[in-house]
Design a protein around this motif. Structure first.
Motif, PDB file in Angstrom:
ATOM      1  N   ARG A 192       0.755  -5.814  15.209  1.00  0.00           N
ATOM      2  CA  ARG A 192      -0.551  -6.438  15.383  1.00  0.00           C
ATOM      3  C   ARG A 192      -0.432  -7.791  16.075  1.00  0.00           C
ATOM      4  O   ARG A 192      -1.206  -8.100  16.994  1.00  0.00           O
ATOM      5  CB  ARG A 192      -1.230  -6.614  14.023  1.00  0.00           C
ATOM      6  N   GLU A 193       0.527  -8.601  15.627  1.00  0.00           N
ATOM      7  CA  GLU A 193       0.692  -9.921  16.214  1.00  0.00           C
ATOM      8  C   GLU A 193       1.075  -9.825  17.692  1.00  0.00           C
ATOM      9  O   GLU A 193       0.560 -10.552  18.528  1.00  0.00           O
ATOM     10  CB  GLU A 193       1.748 -10.709  15.448  1.00  0.00           C
ATOM     11  N   ALA A 296      -6.825 -14.248  10.343  1.00  0.00           N
ATOM     12  CA  ALA A 296      -7.483 -12.980  10.626  1.00  0.00           C
ATOM     13  C   ALA A 296      -8.718 -13.183  11.483  1.00  0.00           C
ATOM     14  O   ALA A 296      -8.976 -12.430  12.437  1.00  0.00           O
ATOM     15  CB  ALA A 296      -7.832 -12.269   9.321  1.00  0.00           C
ATOM     16  N   ALA A 297      -9.537 -14.198  11.158  1.00  0.00           N
ATOM     17  CA  ALA A 297     -10.740 -14.463  11.953  1.00  0.00           C
ATOM     18  C   ALA A 297     -10.373 -14.823  13.393  1.00  0.00           C
ATOM     19  O   ALA A 297     -11.016 -14.352  14.351  1.00  0.00           O
ATOM     20  CB  ALA A 297     -11.539 -15.593  11.301  1.00  0.00           C
ATOM     21  N   TYR A 298      -9.364 -15.637  13.566  1.00  0.00           N
ATOM     22  CA  TYR A 298      -8.928 -16.020  14.909  1.00  0.00           C
ATOM     23  C   TYR A 298      -8.473 -14.794  15.701  1.00  0.00           C
ATOM     24  O   TYR A 298      -8.858 -14.613  16.867  1.00  0.00           O
ATOM     25  CB  TYR A 298      -7.802 -17.046  14.806  1.00  0.00           C
ATOM     26  N   ARG A 299      -7.644 -13.942  15.067  1.00  0.00           N
ATOM     27  CA  ARG A 299      -7.128 -12.770  15.781  1.00  0.00           C
ATOM     28  C   ARG A 299      -8.248 -11.774  16.108  1.00  0.00           C
ATOM     29  O   ARG A 299      -8.223 -11.117  17.147  1.00  0.00           O
ATOM     30  CB  ARG A 299      -6.052 -12.085  14.940  1.00  0.00           C
ATOM     31  N   ILE A 300      -9.232 -11.646  15.224  1.00  0.00           N
ATOM     32  CA  ILE A 300     -10.342 -10.724  15.498  1.00  0.00           C
ATOM     33  C   ILE A 300     -11.153 -11.222  16.690  1.00  0.00           C
ATOM     34  O   ILE A 300     -11.538 -10.435  17.562  1.00  0.00           O
ATOM     35  CB  ILE A 300     -11.210 -10.567  14.239  1.00  0.00           C
ATOM     36  N   ARG A 355      -9.146  -3.675  12.128  1.00  0.00           N
ATOM     37  CA  ARG A 355      -9.540  -2.998  10.890  1.00  0.00           C
ATOM     38  C   ARG A 355      -8.479  -3.218   9.808  1.00  0.00           C
ATOM     39  O   ARG A 355      -8.805  -3.424   8.635  1.00  0.00           O
ATOM     40  CB  ARG A 355      -9.732  -1.508  11.161  1.00  0.00           C
ATOM     41  N   GLU A 356      -7.194  -3.163  10.186  1.00  0.00           N
ATOM     42  CA  GLU A 356      -6.120  -3.372   9.217  1.00  0.00           C
ATOM     43  C   GLU A 356      -6.150  -4.800   8.667  1.00  0.00           C
ATOM     44  O   GLU A 356      -5.968  -5.014   7.465  1.00  0.00           O
ATOM     45  CB  GLU A 356      -4.768  -3.073   9.858  1.00  0.00           C
ATOM     46  N   ARG A 357      -6.352  -5.774   9.550  1.00  0.00           N
ATOM     47  CA  ARG A 357      -6.406  -7.163   9.093  1.00  0.00           C
ATOM     48  C   ARG A 357      -7.535  -7.363   8.086  1.00  0.00           C
ATOM     49  O   ARG A 357      -7.370  -8.018   7.054  1.00  0.00           O
ATOM     50  CB  ARG A 357      -6.612  -8.094  10.288  1.00  0.00           C
ATOM     51  N   THR A 358      -8.690  -6.800   8.385  1.00  0.00           N
ATOM     52  CA  THR A 358      -9.832  -6.954   7.480  1.00  0.00           C
ATOM     53  C   THR A 358      -9.576  -6.252   6.150  1.00  0.00           C
ATOM     54  O   THR A 358      -9.886  -6.785   5.079  1.00  0.00           O
ATOM     55  CB  THR A 358     -11.090  -6.384   8.144  1.00  0.00           C
ATOM     56  N   ALA A 359      -8.993  -5.048   6.210  1.00  0.00           N
ATOM     57  CA  ALA A 359      -8.736  -4.292   4.976  1.00  0.00           C
ATOM     58  C   ALA A 359      -7.722  -5.009   4.101  1.00  0.00           C
ATOM     59  O   ALA A 359      -7.836  -4.989   2.863  1.00  0.00           O
ATOM     60  CB  ALA A 359      -8.255  -2.886   5.315  1.00  0.00           C
ATOM     61  N   GLY A 363     -11.985  -7.150   3.065  1.00  0.00           N
ATOM     62  CA  GLY A 363     -13.267  -7.327   3.721  1.00  0.00           C
ATOM     63  C   GLY A 363     -13.805  -6.038   4.309  1.00  0.00           C
ATOM     64  O   GLY A 363     -13.297  -4.945   4.054  1.00  0.00           O
ATOM     65  N   THR A 364     -14.856  -6.164   5.117  1.00  0.00           N
ATOM     66  CA  THR A 364     -15.477  -5.011   5.774  1.00  0.00           C
ATOM     67  C   THR A 364     -15.442  -5.237   7.282  1.00  0.00           C
ATOM     68  O   THR A 364     -15.563  -6.375   7.764  1.00  0.00           O
ATOM     69  CB  THR A 364     -16.929  -4.828   5.309  1.00  0.00           C
TER      70      THR A 364
END
Length: 401
Positions: A192-193, A296-300, A355-359, A363-364
């Motif tokens: 992911r990174e 996570a927010a930054y990467r999304i 999706r993986e980061r949020t899960a 989160g949703t």
């Protein structure tokens, strides 16, 4: 019904039988008997001696049968001059019946032998009314109860040792499963990174190189080449930084600080230099937030801008990050429809990573086409990415870049 083939006697049982038989023969040769003047004198004691030695061969394979038959043989031995070797082999059969027999036999034999010892003691004492009658009880206890209790102690010790070995094997298996899961999770995190760091630069390079090849204009080509060079240098620097961290196992390399919401303005500005009409709206307090949630927010946002650069139609791309007391909400919308300019290929790994980061944070996550965005052009469709990240008990995810 086919009977299972009989197991051959264990080599240790063969040795015990041979030693017992040989010892009994030596005692008989010297005329050493335990009960002189019995009904059957002379060589009659060799019959129960040989029978008891034969039962020793079954002490491990058929312990209960060997004990029952050995009791009959011991009673027959008392009608002869008697042999000490026969008695000693019988005590071994009692011991083996407890050690190798069923759990029920291991419980009942010590109890039965104890009752037999007490009963014989009280019975002989009541009949003879002499203190010497106590010796009968002692002899019965030595022949039956003592080997039975010894067998119980050894059996319990072996079962405890087997349970400890099983527990150790299970612990090792669980440790191996945990290690495998940790490796898998680490590989997924690194994927992911790596995707989030490099995909943005490579997408910009692909789009601008396509534009430079398709548009015959010197100024446009020069601008595209400058953008390509900037993104390739930045992407190469990030790749080198990641590879250096992965290769260095000494712990001397200090990892770069994880991105935070403070870097969103620079991220959006970088997207604008690549030709994306992006705008950032940040509401709420963006300080003191958990590091995993900020990352996570930054990467999304980063991956959403990359996808918009690759796939979105011409138009504005608003980025909204709303921080509240219990969550962070990220919304990125982009025009959705036919694209006139060059399009970079996609694999779908970015949506999977978001999706993986949020899960992982509980989160949703939602991503897909919607109708017209409020304030947008009539009939315009948009692609929206929306993630809600809770601030309570976030799952830590280390930043490796």
């Amino acid at each position: 019904m086919q009977l299972a083939p009989a197991r051959p006697p264990h080599r240790d049982d063969v040795r015990i039988a041979a030693v017992g038989l040989l010892g009994g023969l030596v005692l008989w040769a010297f005329g050493l008997g335990m009960n002189p003047g019995r009904l059957f004198n002379g060589s009659w004691l060799l019959v129960p001696l040989a029978a008891m030695a034969g039962l020793e061969l079954l002490r491990r394979t058929r312990p209960w049968f060997a004990l029952c038959a050995g009791t009959v043989v011991l009673a027959a031995d008392q009608c002869t001059q008697g042999s000490l070797a026969t008695v000693l082999m019988y005590t071994d059969l009692v011991y083996a019946a407890v050690l190798y027999g069923s759990p029920a036999a291991a419980r009942r034999i010590p109890v039965g032998s104890g009752l037999l010892t007490v009963g014989s003691t009280l019975g002989t004492l009541a009949v003879w009314r002499q203190p010497e009658a106590l010796l009968i009880g002692v002899a019965v206890g030595l022949i039956t109860f003592a080997p039975a209790t010894t067998g119980v102690l050894v059996r319990n010790h072996r079962e405890a040792a087997a349970a400890e070995r099983l527990r150790a094997e299970q612990t090792a298996l669980l440790a191996e499963m945990d290690r495998t899961q940790a490796v898998t999770a680490e590989r997924a995190r690194m994927a992911r990174e790596l995707h989030d760091m490099v995909a943005n630069h490579l997408s910009a390079i692909a789009i601008h190189s396509t534009a430079a090849l398709s548009i015959d204009d010197a100024a446009t080509t020069r601008t595209a080449l400058e953008t390509i060079r900037e993104n390739s240098v930045d992407g190469l620097a990030e790749m080198r930084r990641l590879i250096g961290i992965l290769r260095d196992s000494s712990g001397d390399t200090e990892p770069v600080a994880a991105p935070t919401l403070d870097g969103l303005a620079a991220l959006v500005e970088h997207a604008r230099t690549n030709g994306l009409d992006a705008a950032l709206t940040l509401t709420g307090t963006a300080t003191g937030l958990p590091a995993p949630v900020e990352l996570a927010a930054y990467r999304i946002v980063q991956e959403s801008l990359t996808n918009a650069l690759k796939h979105a139609s011409a138009g504005r791309v608003p980025v909204v990050v709303a921080c509240s007391d219990d969550r962070i909400e990220v919304r990125v919308t982009s025009p959705y429809g036919d694209r006139d300019g060059p399009r970079a290929p996609g694999s779908g790994a970015g949506l999977v990573g978001m999706r993986e980061r949020t899960a992982l944070l509980g989160g949703t996550f939602e991503a897909g086409p919607l109708g017209a965005e409020p304030g947008g052009a009539a009939g315009e469709k948009v692609w929206r990415v929306r993630a809600v990240l809770p601030l309570e008990n976030p799952v830590p995810e280390r930043e490796s870049t």
